[in-house]
Enzyme design. Structure first.
Site, short mmCIF file in Angstrom:
data_model
loop_
_atom_site.label_atom_id
_atom_site.label_comp_id
_atom_site.label_asym_id
_atom_site.label_seq_id
_atom_site.Cartn_x
_atom_site.Cartn_y
_atom_site.Cartn_z
N GLY A 93 69.07 39.20 28.47
CA GLY A 93 68.61 39.83 27.25
C GLY A 93 67.56 40.88 27.56
O GLY A 93 67.02 40.94 28.66
N CYS A 94 67.26 41.73 26.58
CA CYS A 94 66.31 42.81 26.82
C CYS A 94 64.90 42.29 27.10
O CYS A 94 64.29 42.61 28.12
CB CYS A 94 66.33 43.80 25.66
SG CYS A 94 66.11 43.06 24.03
N TYR A 95 64.37 41.46 26.20
CA TYR A 95 63.04 40.89 26.44
C TYR A 95 63.02 40.04 27.71
O TYR A 95 62.05 40.04 28.46
CB TYR A 95 62.60 40.04 25.25
CG TYR A 95 62.22 40.81 24.02
CD1 TYR A 95 61.19 41.75 24.03
CD2 TYR A 95 62.87 40.58 22.80
CE1 TYR A 95 60.83 42.44 22.88
CE2 TYR A 95 62.52 41.27 21.65
CZ TYR A 95 61.49 42.20 21.70
OH TYR A 95 61.14 42.89 20.56
N PHE A 146 61.37 49.96 30.16
CA PHE A 146 62.80 50.21 30.33
C PHE A 146 63.42 50.46 28.96
O PHE A 146 62.73 50.41 27.94
CB PHE A 146 63.48 49.03 31.04
CG PHE A 146 63.30 47.70 30.36
CD1 PHE A 146 64.32 47.12 29.64
CD2 PHE A 146 62.09 47.01 30.45
CE1 PHE A 146 64.16 45.88 29.01
CE2 PHE A 146 61.92 45.78 29.83
CZ PHE A 146 62.95 45.22 29.11
#
Length: 328
Positions: free
Chosen positions: A129-131, A301
């Site tokens: 996931g992003c986080y 990012f």
């Protein structure tokens, strides 16, 4: 030209590989589709709109593909993965469903050679996931190096552009006459329950889930994730420079993860870390700053790039045995 890889996948540069994106209508699916539009080695196979949820038709698409991307809610991703009966079809899941499943490779190759090798040889890859990408990029090297104990009381602060909140939230942010509260950063996950916490804990090697404070903000894409360290609570005596050097050594040679000099020297001339400067890329930067008592680490990012579609495509490239930056 043929490249033989250890997983027996044979890449033929003269042919197009069939790719099915299950959930192409979502933000991540659309971004993956966009990255493939100019690639001559990829043929996107599509499903009729009225059959998108038909398991028989979906099974046909999945089993006729070389690679299937799952860009779905967790329950739907599990159902789609179970439809695969073709041992040659390789599945890359962008949902949370399989990220802590030991039978699936965890799609963050920069964490170490063992992560990269499992991606290369697996038919099942769960994309972070992003986080989680930003958090694990910090916590995993700290624990592995022995600098941070596994029972450290980790606190994570993170900000994201609103594109990471899904189609409904995007519509809210881009609507005329919207709620004035959308003009400011909004803290959420107030119960300290968030879908990324199990993978952050497991992959990082933490004993406990961290405190996690995510903010969705009024810009489209880009993300920063920050972890602070009290030096007195660490496993061994280190300076901020020691920590920066550890990260630089850990990510040395990485194509997409770069570690900045201490305090971001030469990169952060105004001593600010804006969250959106890597939007549209698959890059991640790691910053170490603060002082020798309170050491801060931030990753920066694109939540739609290294935090989602970019990472998925990078994993596919590795699975194919081609340059990991192809199309990125």
């Amino acid at each position: 030209m043929y490249i033989v890889y250890s997983n027996s996948f044979l890449y033929n540069a003269s042919m197009a590989y069939k790719v099915f994106i299950d959930g192409k209508e979502g933000t991540t699916g659309l971004k993956i589709f966009e990255r493939f539009e100019k690639r001559t080695d990829i043929e996107i196979i599509t499903i009729d709109d009225d059959k998108r949820k038909d398991p028989v038709e979906k099974a046909k698409m999945i089993n006729s593909s070389d690679f299937t991307f799952l860009c779905l809610p967790d329950a739907a991703a599990i159902e789609s993965a179970e439809l695969c009966t073709n041992p040659k079809t390789r599945i890359i899941d962008a949902s949370t469903a399989h990220r802590t499943n030991p039978d699936w490779a965890y799609g963050f190759p920069e964490l170490g050679a063992d992560f990269r090798k499992k991606i290369e040889t697996s038919n099942r890859v769960a994309v972070p996931g992003c986080y989680a990408s930003g958090s694990i990029a910090i916590c995993y090297p700290l624990v592995k190096s022995g600098i941070m104990p596994s029972d450290y009381p980790v606190v994570i602060h993170a900000v994201s552009g609103y594109s990471g909140a899904g189609k409904k939230a995007i519509a809210q942010y881009e609507a005329e006459g919207r709620d004035p509260g959308l003009d400011s950063p909004r803290l959420y996950a107030l119960t300290q329950q968030h879908k990324h916490l199990p993978e952050i804990k497991k992959i990082s090697g933490l004993d406990f889930e961290p405190i996690f404070n995510p903010y969705v903000c009024d810009y489209f894409q880009g993300m920063t994730v920050t972890v602070g360290l009290h030096a007195r609570l660490l496993s061994k005596k280190v300076t901020a420079k020691d920590v920066q050097e550890m990260f630089a050594a850990h990510y040395e040679g990485s194509r997409f993860v770069q570690v900045a000099p201490l305090m971001g020297e030469g990169i952060l001339p105004e001593q600010f870390i804006p969250a959106n400067t890597l939007a549209g890329t698959n890059n991640m930067q790691v910053f170490v700053y603060g002082n020798d008592d309170r050491i801060m680490i931030t990753t920066r990012f694109d939540n739609l790039g290294k935090g989602a579609s970019g990472a998925a495509v990078q994993c596919m490239n590795i699975m194919m045995g081609i340059s990991e930056d192809t199309g990125l």
